[in-house]
Design a protein around this motif. Structure first.
Motif, short mmCIF file in Angstrom:
data_model
loop_
_atom_site.label_atom_id
_atom_site.label_comp_id
_atom_site.label_asym_id
_atom_site.label_seq_id
_atom_site.Cartn_x
_atom_site.Cartn_y
_atom_site.Cartn_z
N CYS A 114 0.82 -1.21 0.00
CA CYS A 114 0.00 0.00 0.00
C CYS A 114 0.86 1.26 0.00
CB CYS A 114 -0.93 0.00 1.21
SG CYS A 114 -2.16 -1.31 1.19
N LEU A 115 1.94 1.25 0.77
CA LEU A 115 2.78 2.45 0.86
C LEU A 115 3.67 2.65 -0.35
CD1 LEU A 115 3.83 2.22 4.63
CD2 LEU A 115 2.13 3.74 3.62
N SER A 116 3.97 1.57 -1.06
CA SER A 116 4.87 1.71 -2.22
C SER A 116 4.26 2.55 -3.33
CB SER A 116 5.23 0.32 -2.76
OG SER A 116 5.95 -0.43 -1.80
N SER A 117 2.93 2.58 -3.40
CA SER A 117 2.28 3.37 -4.45
C SER A 117 2.29 4.86 -4.14
CB SER A 117 0.84 2.90 -4.64
OG SER A 117 0.10 3.03 -3.43
N ALA A 118 2.52 5.22 -2.87
CA ALA A 118 2.50 6.63 -2.48
C ALA A 118 3.85 7.16 -2.04
CB ALA A 118 1.48 6.86 -1.36
N LEU A 119 4.76 6.27 -1.63
CA LEU A 119 6.07 6.69 -1.13
C LEU A 119 7.17 6.01 -1.94
CD1 LEU A 119 5.35 6.41 2.71
CD2 LEU A 119 5.23 8.47 1.31
N ARG A 120 8.35 6.44 -1.67
CA ARG A 120 9.50 5.80 -2.28
C ARG A 120 9.72 4.41 -1.66
NH1 ARG A 120 14.05 10.64 -2.75
NH2 ARG A 120 12.80 12.03 -4.11
N PRO A 121 10.34 3.51 -2.41
CA PRO A 121 10.50 2.14 -1.89
C PRO A 121 11.19 2.08 -0.54
CG PRO A 121 11.01 2.23 -4.23
CD PRO A 121 10.82 3.64 -3.78
N TRP A 122 12.27 2.87 -0.35
CA TRP A 122 12.99 2.80 0.92
C TRP A 122 12.15 3.34 2.07
CZ3 TRP A 122 13.69 7.32 3.55
CH2 TRP A 122 13.59 8.51 2.83
N ALA A 123 11.31 4.36 1.78
CA ALA A 123 10.44 4.90 2.83
C ALA A 123 9.34 3.89 3.20
CB ALA A 123 9.82 6.21 2.37
N ALA A 124 8.76 3.25 2.19
CA ALA A 124 7.72 2.24 2.47
C ALA A 124 8.30 1.07 3.25
CB ALA A 124 7.11 1.75 1.15
N PHE A 125 9.52 0.67 2.89
CA PHE A 125 10.17 -0.43 3.61
C PHE A 125 10.44 -0.04 5.06
CE2 PHE A 125 14.06 -2.41 5.15
CZ PHE A 125 13.76 -3.76 4.99
N GLY A 126 10.93 1.17 5.28
CA GLY A 126 11.23 1.61 6.64
C GLY A 126 10.00 1.72 7.52
N ILE A 127 8.93 2.31 6.99
CA ILE A 127 7.71 2.47 7.78
C ILE A 127 7.09 1.11 8.10
CG2 ILE A 127 5.36 3.38 7.75
CD1 ILE A 127 6.38 5.72 6.11
N SER A 128 7.04 0.23 7.12
CA SER A 128 6.46 -1.11 7.36
C SER A 128 7.26 -1.87 8.41
CB SER A 128 6.42 -1.89 6.05
OG SER A 128 5.67 -1.22 5.07
N THR A 129 8.58 -1.77 8.33
CA THR A 129 9.41 -2.48 9.30
C THR A 129 9.25 -1.90 10.70
OG1 THR A 129 11.01 -2.96 7.54
CG2 THR A 129 11.76 -3.22 9.81
N MET A 130 9.16 -0.59 10.81
CA MET A 130 8.98 0.03 12.12
C MET A 130 7.64 -0.35 12.74
SD MET A 130 10.55 3.85 11.46
CE MET A 130 9.98 4.40 13.06
N VAL A 131 6.60 -0.40 11.93
CA VAL A 131 5.29 -0.81 12.45
C VAL A 131 5.33 -2.25 12.92
CG1 VAL A 131 2.89 -1.24 11.80
CG2 VAL A 131 4.01 0.86 11.06
N TYR A 132 5.96 -3.11 12.15
CA TYR A 132 6.06 -4.53 12.52
C TYR A 132 6.81 -4.69 13.84
CZ TYR A 132 7.50 -9.43 12.30
OH TYR A 132 7.72 -10.75 12.59
N LEU A 133 7.96 -4.07 13.95
CA LEU A 133 8.76 -4.19 15.16
C LEU A 133 8.08 -3.53 16.36
CD1 LEU A 133 12.32 -3.51 13.71
CD2 LEU A 133 11.29 -5.72 14.28
#
Length: 222
Positions: A114-133
Motif C-alpha cells: 500500500c505504501l509503495s504506491s504513495a512513497l519511495r521504496p525505501w520509505a515504504a520499507f522503513g515504515i512497514s518495518t517500524m510498524v512490525y517491530l
C-alpha cells in the motif's frame, strides 16, 4: 320529504362502530414492543469485530489441544493450558503473540504494497518495518509475565509402532483434555458455577505441573 324527516326523528341514530384494528378508548391501547432500531451499518461493523474476537479467543478458555498429522503415519498431540484466572484480553494477547510471526508477515507485506504506491521504496520499507517491530515489542511487553506461566505437554506418535515413553504422555493428555472438556460442558449446562470451573481448572493446571511442561517458546504457535 316528510317521510324522511319522520323516520329520522323516530328511529334512533345508530352508533358509529369502531373501525377494525382501531382502539375504542385510550385504555384499550396497547404499546407494541419496540422494534430493533439497530442500524444495519452498525451490525455490519460489529460482525468483523466479533469474528476476530472469536478467532483470538479460541474454542476453549483454558487453552488449546492441537493434533498435527505428519509424514509416515506420525501425529503430534500438543496440549496448552493457560494459567487459571486469566482474562479474555490476556488470552487474546497470548494467542496473538504466538501467531505474530505469521500475522505480522502478512501485515508487513500489505503495508509495503500500500505504501509503495504513495512513497519511495525505501520509505515504504522503513515504515512497514517500524510498524512490525513496534507491534511485536508491544506484544512481548504485555505478555512477558504470562508466557512463563503457560504449561504445555506434547507427544509424537507413530501409527503401528507403540512407544513405551510416548504412551503414558499420550494417556495423560487424553485424561487432561477429557477432564477440562467435562468441566466446560458442566458449566455450559449450568451444573457448575464459574468459581467451581476455575477450581477444576486449577487442579488440572497443577496436575500438569512444571516438571512435565515444556517451554512455550519451543512450541509451535498456539
Amino acid at each position: 320529504m316528510n317521510d324522511a324527516r319522520g323516520r329520522s326523528g323516530s328511529e334512533p341514530v345508530p352508533e358509529e362502530q369502531p373501525r377494525a384494528g382501531s382502539p375504542q378508548t385510550a385504555q384499550d391501547m396497547t404499546i407494541a414492543p419496540a422494534a430493533d432500531r439497530t442500524r444495519p451499518s452498525s451490525r455490519l461493523t460489529r460482525a468483523p469485530v466479533r469474528w476476530c474476537t472469536w478467532v483470538l479467543d479460541g474454542e476453549r478458555s483454558w487453552g488449546s489441544i492441537d493434533v498435527q498429522p505428519g509424514e509416515c503415519g506420525t501425529a503430534r498431540y500438543r496440549l496448552v493450558v493457560f494459567p487459571p484466572g486469566i482474562t479474555g484480553t490476556e488470552r487474546r494477547l497470548l494467542r496473538l503473540s504466538r501467531a505474530w510471526p505469521a500475522w505480522g508477515a502478512v501485515l508487513w507485506l500489505m503495508s509495503e504494497a500500500c505504501l509503495s504506491s504513495a512513497l519511495r521504496p525505501w520509505a515504504a520499507f522503513g515504515i512497514s518495518t517500524m510498524v512490525y517491530l513496534g507491534i511485536e515489542a508491544s506484544l512481548i511487553s504485555k505478555v512477558g509475565v504470562l508466557r512463563p506461566q503457560v504449561r504445555t505437554l506434547s507427544v509424537e506418535l507413530i501409527a503401528g509402532y507403540p512407544d513405551r515413553r510416548s504412551a503414558p504422555i499420550y494417556a495423560e493428555i487424553k485424561a487432561l483434555v477429557a477432564a477440562l472438556a467435562n468441566a466446560d460442558a458442566m458449566r455450559a449446562q449450568k451444573q457448575m458455577t464459574t468459581t467451581d470451573h476455575e477450581a477444576a481448572w486449577w487442579q488440572l493446571y497443577d496436575r500438569l505441573g512444571t516438571d512435565q511442561s515444556q517451554p512455550l517458546d519451543e512450541q509451535p504457535p498456539i
